[in-house]
Scaffold this motif. Structure first.
Motif, PDB file in Angstrom:
ATOM      1  N   UNK A  54      -4.056 -16.483 -24.770  1.00 27.23           N
ATOM      2  CA  UNK A  54      -2.623 -16.432 -25.029  1.00 27.23           C
ATOM      3  C   UNK A  54      -1.892 -15.970 -23.775  1.00 27.23           C
ATOM      4  N   UNK A  55      -0.850 -16.677 -23.420  1.00 26.60           N
ATOM      5  CA  UNK A  55      -0.091 -16.324 -22.220  1.00 26.60           C
ATOM      6  C   UNK A  55       0.572 -14.960 -22.416  1.00 26.60           C
ATOM      7  N   UNK A  56       0.682 -14.207 -21.321  1.00 27.96           N
ATOM      8  CA  UNK A  56       1.322 -12.893 -21.371  1.00 27.96           C
ATOM      9  C   UNK A  56       2.770 -13.027 -21.810  1.00 27.96           C
ATOM     10  N   UNK A  57       3.230 -12.041 -22.583  1.00 24.84           N
ATOM     11  CA  UNK A  57       4.631 -12.050 -23.010  1.00 24.84           C
ATOM     12  C   UNK A  57       5.585 -11.663 -21.870  1.00 24.84           C
ATOM     13  N   UNK A  58       5.329 -10.598 -21.135  1.00 20.99           N
ATOM     14  CA  UNK A  58       6.267 -10.243 -20.064  1.00 20.99           C
ATOM     15  C   UNK A  58       6.226 -11.257 -18.910  1.00 20.99           C
ATOM     16  N   UNK A  59       7.366 -11.431 -18.256  1.00 19.80           N
ATOM     17  CA  UNK A  59       7.401 -12.264 -17.058  1.00 19.80           C
ATOM     18  C   UNK A  59       6.699 -11.580 -15.895  1.00 19.80           C
ATOM     19  N   UNK A  60       6.875 -10.259 -15.819  1.00 21.09           N
ATOM     20  CA  UNK A  60       6.382  -9.516 -14.663  1.00 21.09           C
ATOM     21  C   UNK A  60       5.907  -8.132 -15.080  1.00 21.09           C
ATOM     22  N   UNK A  61       5.028  -7.581 -14.250  1.00 18.22           N
ATOM     23  CA  UNK A  61       4.648  -6.175 -14.317  1.00 18.22           C
ATOM     24  C   UNK A  61       4.923  -5.584 -12.942  1.00 18.22           C
ATOM     25  N   UNK A  62       5.675  -4.513 -12.914  1.00 15.11           N
ATOM     26  CA  UNK A  62       6.007  -3.854 -11.655  1.00 15.11           C
ATOM     27  C   UNK A  62       5.426  -2.438 -11.687  1.00 15.11           C
ATOM     28  N   UNK A  63       4.567  -2.147 -10.726  1.00 10.20           N
ATOM     29  CA  UNK A  63       3.890  -0.847 -10.672  1.00 10.20           C
ATOM     30  C   UNK A  63       4.353  -0.086  -9.433  1.00 10.20           C
ATOM     31  N   UNK A  64       4.720   1.181  -9.642  1.00 14.99           N
ATOM     32  CA  UNK A  64       5.117   2.044  -8.539  1.00 14.99           C
ATOM     33  C   UNK A  64       4.169   3.233  -8.473  1.00 14.99           C
ATOM     34  N   UNK A  88       0.821  -1.217   0.000  1.00  8.58           N
ATOM     35  CA  UNK A  88       0.000   0.000   0.000  1.00  8.58           C
ATOM     36  C   UNK A  88       0.848   1.258   0.000  1.00  8.58           C
ATOM     37  N   UNK A  89       0.445   2.225  -0.810  1.00 14.64           N
ATOM     38  CA  UNK A  89       1.114   3.526  -0.958  1.00 14.64           C
ATOM     39  C   UNK A  89       2.444   3.435  -1.704  1.00 14.64           C
ATOM     40  N   UNK A  90       2.910   2.216  -1.970  1.00 16.15           N
ATOM     41  CA  UNK A  90       4.188   2.071  -2.660  1.00 16.15           C
ATOM     42  C   UNK A  90       4.033   1.481  -4.062  1.00 16.15           C
ATOM     43  N   UNK A  91       3.374   0.322  -4.176  1.00 20.79           N
ATOM     44  CA  UNK A  91       3.228  -0.275  -5.487  1.00 20.79           C
ATOM     45  C   UNK A  91       2.823  -1.734  -5.415  1.00 20.79           C
ATOM     46  N   UNK A  92       2.917  -2.406  -6.546  1.00 21.43           N
ATOM     47  CA  UNK A  92       2.525  -3.808  -6.639  1.00 21.43           C
ATOM     48  C   UNK A  92       3.311  -4.457  -7.763  1.00 21.43           C
ATOM     49  N   UNK A  93       3.443  -5.775  -7.681  1.00 21.87           N
ATOM     50  CA  UNK A  93       4.065  -6.507  -8.777  1.00 21.87           C
ATOM     51  C   UNK A  93       3.219  -7.730  -9.089  1.00 21.87           C
ATOM     52  N   UNK A  94       3.242  -8.117 -10.368  1.00 20.09           N
ATOM     53  CA  UNK A  94       2.431  -9.229 -10.856  1.00 20.09           C
ATOM     54  C   UNK A  94       3.291 -10.105 -11.759  1.00 20.09           C
ATOM     55  N   UNK A  95       2.989 -11.389 -11.779  1.00 20.34           N
ATOM     56  CA  UNK A  95       3.727 -12.326 -12.623  1.00 20.34           C
ATOM     57  C   UNK A  95       2.775 -12.990 -13.601  1.00 20.34           C
ATOM     58  N   UNK A  96       3.337 -13.517 -14.671  1.00 26.10           N
ATOM     59  CA  UNK A  96       2.545 -14.172 -15.707  1.00 26.10           C
ATOM     60  C   UNK A  96       1.669 -15.278 -15.112  1.00 26.10           C
ATOM     61  N   UNK A  97       0.400 -15.306 -15.508  1.00 25.52           N
ATOM     62  CA  UNK A  97      -0.531 -16.361 -15.105  1.00 25.52           C
ATOM     63  C   UNK A  97      -0.407 -17.515 -16.091  1.00 25.52           C
ATOM     64  N   UNK A  98       0.266 -18.573 -15.673  1.00 23.13           N
ATOM     65  CA  UNK A  98       0.515 -19.706 -16.568  1.00 23.13           C
ATOM     66  C   UNK A  98      -0.749 -20.510 -16.852  1.00 23.13           C
ATOM     67  N   UNK A  99      -1.806 -20.299 -16.061  1.00 25.44           N
ATOM     68  CA  UNK A  99      -3.076 -21.010 -16.270  1.00 25.44           C
ATOM     69  C   UNK A  99      -4.106 -20.147 -16.989  1.00 25.44           C
ATOM     70  N   UNK A 100      -3.657 -19.064 -17.600  1.00 29.07           N
ATOM     71  CA  UNK A 100      -4.594 -18.151 -18.273  1.00 29.07           C
ATOM     72  C   UNK A 100      -5.308 -18.852 -19.416  1.00 29.07           C
ATOM     73  N   UNK A 101      -6.587 -18.531 -19.617  1.00 30.45           N
ATOM     74  CA  UNK A 101      -7.413 -19.198 -20.628  1.00 30.45           C
ATOM     75  C   UNK A 101      -7.002 -18.831 -22.052  1.00 30.45           C
TER      76      UNK A 101
END
Length: 545
Positions: free
Chosen positions: A247-257, A232-245
């Motif tokens: 096409x799988x995401x191209x990036x390994x991660x998304x980092x939000x600040x 909270x107040x800083x950011x978040x990070x997300x990783x590729x969902x390998x079980x996505x219905x």
């Protein structure tokens, strides 16, 4: 598809409503892409896809981390109650809708595969995509979809979508047909209802039926990324969902600040610490001409509405309302304030990008002589004094000064009362909100794929956002006619009447429709976004040096 090849086969895809659109296309009144967008609205998603809507994706290398700068979320991130752009950007990494309203291609199937209406457009039935799972591994069923919408229309839920669904969908309207089918029984006919279950209503993320309001705990959605960490107040990070219905995401991660200051975002971008940030006119000047950065834009129906309170002096007289509107040089506003990244508006929510807009309605232009004549006729030949109340956000304070200067030419003395954004909106209810209570104000409205929400929420007599306090039975009756219209010709006929009535009454001034932009590093490709702040990063790839 050409205009003359296989046209009979195209006609046979659906009934008379579709055939009217085909006639308009064949006659040159409808562009091919607009025809395909209309096919998607009617649920002819297979046809739209067969014609290349959405386009083939070029092969791109997978891997890497996309680094994003956003503002601070205004409160706890919850899809049901979210309103701010930063939270929408975060949620769009993990949450999905029945339909995505793509700024380029229109309505695109997501968790819904297809949809169709009954003859009166009062019931819409959606077939769900099989095999979709939430990030916690549970299968998505019609029960989850029904619960998601019942939650959104429940006044006790804290839903921010209540105003969007008012008069459209009420509690009990979403019904389970079977595990993969949901029906919506509407409060009345609505030929544009698919937009209401799309990303246009950004709260309409599909959540588990037992969702308890604790979204920040695990960000449990169905999207192409899943939560890695949240601060909270800083950011978040997300990783590729390998079980996505899909096409799988191209990036390994998304980092939000998260940033408290927009200038800090552009400095971080310039230092190579970020790949994507929001855009404002001030930030665009900071990167102008620099080959290391690029500005991506989509045309939108976003606009800054000037409301004129029709039930309080001096704006009880429509001649005075029209006079103020006539002082504004719209072309100059677009060219100067918005640097050409907008299209001129005509004081109605019908942006030119809407196929239902009637382009034959005359465009209002600056006419100081006529403005002075109207003021004299209304008994204020020397003008009058009025306070313009608005929010300290985006380019709105500068727009307020421009309005002030234009109004002076007709003798109208506009005093400015620019408030912090939270103070301007107050409780967002009549009687305790400068937004809804001020005699004259400017409010920013985000993009929608159809004018319906603007028409109903901001100008209908019972509209939740009716800051103009506009109460016009003829207008309300035309709204009903518009919602019942089943084809583009019928919609455009009613739209023309609505546009003409609003020009005459002038409860609001809409002088432009903005583009929506993001600033990105030239090292990344495939950044997509909607004009409502969704940030779609699953196709992002990195340019090799």
């Amino acid at each position: 598809m050409t205009k003359h090849r296989d046209i009979d086969a195209v006609r046979n895809l659906s009934g008379g409503i579709w055939n009217v659109a085909v006639d308009e296309y064949q006659g040159g009144f409808l562009k091919r892409r607009d025809l395909l967008k209309y096919a998607a609205l009617l649920g002819l998603t297979g046809f739209a896809a067969s014609q290349g809507l959405g386009g083939a994706r070029a092969a791109a290398a997978a891997g890497g981390t996309v680094r994003v700068g956003l503002g601070q979320p205004t409160k706890a991130i919850d899809p049901v109650s979210v309103t701010d752009p930063a939270s929408i950007g975060v949620i769009s990494q993990v949450g999905e809708y029945l339909i995505l309203d793509d700024p380029k291609d229109g309505l695109q199937p997501k968790l819904a595969l297809s949809w169709e209406a009954n003859e009166t457009a009062s019931r819409w039935t959606f077939k769900l995509r099989p095999g979709v799972k939430f990030h916690d591994g549970r299968a998505v069923t019609a029960k989850d979809v029904v619960a998601s919408f019942e939650r959104l229309v429940d006044p006790a839920s804290g839903s921010s979508a209540l105003s969007a669904y008012k008069g459209i969908l009420s509690k009990g309207g979403a019904k389970l047909v079977d595990d993969e089918t949901v029906a919506f029984d509407l409060d009345g006919p609505n030929s544009n209802f698919p937009f209401y279950v799309s990303s246009d209503v950004y709260n309409a993320v599909i959540l588990p039926a037992d969702y308890a309001g604790d979204f920040e705990k695990n960000f449990n959605g169905t999207g192409p990324f899943k939560l890695e960490s949240f601060r909270p107040k800083q950011g978040a990070s997300f990783v590729r969902n390998e079980d996505y219905w899909g096409d799988k995401a191209l990036p390994d991660r998304v980092e939000i600040k998260f940033f408290d200051d927009e200038q800090a975002q552009v400095l971080a971008l310039q230092a190579g610490q970020l790949d994507v940030i929001p855009s404002t006119t001030r930030l665009e000047l900071a990167i102008e001409g620099n080959p290391n950065f690029k500005l991506l834009s989509v045309q939108a129906s976003s606009h800054d509405q000037v409301h004129l309170r029709t039930d309080q002096a001096p704006f009880t007289d429509k001649r005075i309302r029209r006079a103020l509107a006539l002082t504004i040089d719209r072309e100059e506003v677009v060219k100067g304030l918005l640097k050409g990244r907008a299209i001129v508006g005509n004081d109605t929510p019908f942006a030119p990008i809407f196929p239902s807009a009637d382009p034959s309605v005359p465009q209002r232009k600056q006419d100081i002589t006529e403005a002075k004549r109207l003021l004299g006729e209304a008994g204020v030949p020397n003008g009058f004094e009025v306070t313009l109340t608005t929010e300290r956000a985006y380019d709105i304070p500068d727009y307020a000064v421009i309005i002030q200067n234009f109004a002076k030419k007709a003798g109208i003395d506009v005093k400015l009362n620019v408030l912090p954004q939270d103070a301007y909106y107050g409780s967002a209810t009549f009687g305790s909100s400068p937004w809804l209570d001020s005699v004259l104000g400017i409010t920013d409205y985000g993009h929608r794929g159809t004018p319906d929400i603007f028409l109903n929420a901001t100008l209908k007599s019972s509209g939740a956002w009716n800051a103009a306090h506009f109460n016009n039975p003829a207008y309300d009756a035309l709204l009903l006619d518009y919602s019942k219209a089943r084809d583009l010709q019928a919609q455009r006929l009613v739209a023309g009447k609505i546009q003409t009535l609003l020009l005459d009454e002038t409860p609001a001034i809409i002088s432009y429709f903005s583009q929506y932009s993001r600033i990105v590093s030239s090292k990344v490709e495939g950044v997509r976004f909607t004009a409502i702040s969704h940030l779609l990063l699953d196709r992002v790839s990195f340019v090799q040096a």
